[in-house]
Write a protein that holds these residues in place. Sequence first.
Motif, PDB file in Angstrom:
ATOM      1  N   THR A   1       0.919  -1.143   0.124  1.00 52.75           N
ATOM      2  CA  THR A   1       0.109  -0.057  -0.098  1.00 52.75           C
ATOM      3  C   THR A   1       0.855   1.136   0.028  1.00 52.75           C
ATOM      4  O   THR A   1       1.744   1.534   0.897  1.00 52.75           O
ATOM      5  N   VAL A   2       0.597   2.220  -0.936  1.00 57.90           N
ATOM      6  CA  VAL A   2       1.374   3.167  -1.121  1.00 57.90           C
ATOM      7  C   VAL A   2       0.373   4.438  -0.909  1.00 57.90           C
ATOM      8  O   VAL A   2      -0.540   4.375  -1.957  1.00 57.90           O
ATOM      9  N   GLY A   3       0.447   5.124   0.019  1.00 55.61           N
ATOM     10  CA  GLY A   3      -0.849   6.265   0.153  1.00 55.61           C
ATOM     11  C   GLY A   3      -2.247   5.243   0.105  1.00 55.61           C
ATOM     12  O   GLY A   3      -2.429   4.311   1.140  1.00 55.61           O
ATOM     13  N   GLU A   4      -2.991   5.617  -0.546  1.00 56.81           N
ATOM     14  CA  GLU A   4      -4.313   5.107  -0.694  1.00 56.81           C
ATOM     15  C   GLU A   4      -4.439   3.888  -1.837  1.00 56.81           C
ATOM     16  O   GLU A   4      -5.369   3.182  -1.559  1.00 56.81           O
ATOM     17  N   GLU A   5      -3.411   3.910  -2.594  1.00 57.98           N
ATOM     18  CA  GLU A   5      -3.489   2.915  -3.471  1.00 57.98           C
ATOM     19  C   GLU A   5      -2.780   1.629  -3.139  1.00 57.98           C
ATOM     20  O   GLU A   5      -2.034   1.568  -2.226  1.00 57.98           O
TER      21      GLU A   5
END
Lengths: 280, 185
Positions: A185-189
């Motif tokens: 998970t990077v940020g919201e993605e």
Amino acid sequence: MQSNFDRRRINGPEESFPPVYDHEEEAESSWKPGQSRQGRAAGDIRPIFLKAGLISQANGSAYIETEHTKIACAVYGPRQSKTTVYNENGRLNVEVKFAPFSCTRRRAPIRDAEDRSLAVQIQQALLPAVRLELLPKSTIDIFLTVIENDGIEGCIASGSVAASAALADAGIEMLGLVMACSASTVGEEIWLDPTAQEAQNASGSLIVAGMPALGTLTNVWQSGRLAPIRVLQVSSVHATDDRILRAHINHSQGMEACQERFVDIHTIVAQALLDNAHNT
Amino acid sequence: MSSDLVLPGQPIPLPRGPVPQLGSGIYSRDGNIRASLVGIPGYEGSTLSISRTRPHAPSSNSIVLGSITRLSPQQATLSISVVDGVPLPPGEEFTGVIRVQDVRATEKDRVKIADCFRGGDVVKGLVISLGDARSYYVTTARNDLGVIFATSESGATMEPVSWQEMRCPRTGRIEKRKCAKPEGL
């Protein structure tokens, strides 16, 4: 003076400097938190090259390459386990080695904690698939050599796929081929199949292994911060069923996203094994 | 042809009628018949199996070939190098044991291991059990099982003259062995 000087190995010069790569600085500077993924879509995995049967002296072997992750896998056995007590079931022995030049920093050719945790993950992914009840008193040895390392998550996933292809090439009975895929998970993605650079920016990562042919999971490994809802859409443990897949495709997250890719990876492994079976 | 090849986990379509017996390389799970090896499934009688010519570990009733490595009054140790006609890769031999009561079918109590085997003899045997942690138990108690190749004290290959004796063609001396009945006799 030099306490760790080893005269049995080829030692480097006394003074050395790390090479300077210009593309490395570029890549670091271009991505900023909050931006979307560069180079590919969030749900895309890197292209996979897989070839079975490259190591002639092994019973079975496979070589896998996903951009900068390169792993060679050799399977020996079933051979008689000599040191252990009588056992109805066979033993699956996995060993992972990093080549000295596999990482950005030179890796000393000794076993350390990282090798072993990798080996344990790959062994866990394969264990439910191999029919060890048919191999009493025997041991299967799987040796993986990481030739180039681009993220530990990718190494575990690619290593499991390569090992399963090598086991099939060795003619060892399995319930199904094991596929594995990683996500972070990077940020919201959720980014599938992250590189080392991307995994560094991630808040959490997940590796899922399973047998798509049977619709079962064999191993799930999670690290870092990851909300349960993102990890599981629990109803879809058997998500290889096409209908369920399509129902969830809009909010594909975590495990589901990985399992969708299983089908793609399975196609590649199947093709590699069929090619090899035709040639021999 | 590629449609005939199956991969591990792939369901095998069955013709209508009775379900065949499952041989090697095939398993049943949740009512589905699936393959567990890469290969082409085929019928041998009523048994559906994927045949493999790759080397595999001995199991009960495997016919094995091996050379004698050690002798003691209780047992002869052999290094198994061929299982069911498939040679094992070099360096991956299995160890087997012929116990004194498994050498021949009759007069078991009068068997002397030294009069039946010598170091280096090539023996054809039948695996009777998986044995203990170290070795498989092998028997030669059948007419077609026993020593199939042996060299005499002078180094020549001997020929069998009876089921208990072999003769050296160079010196004419008789040595004792538990011979296998030559094939096609």
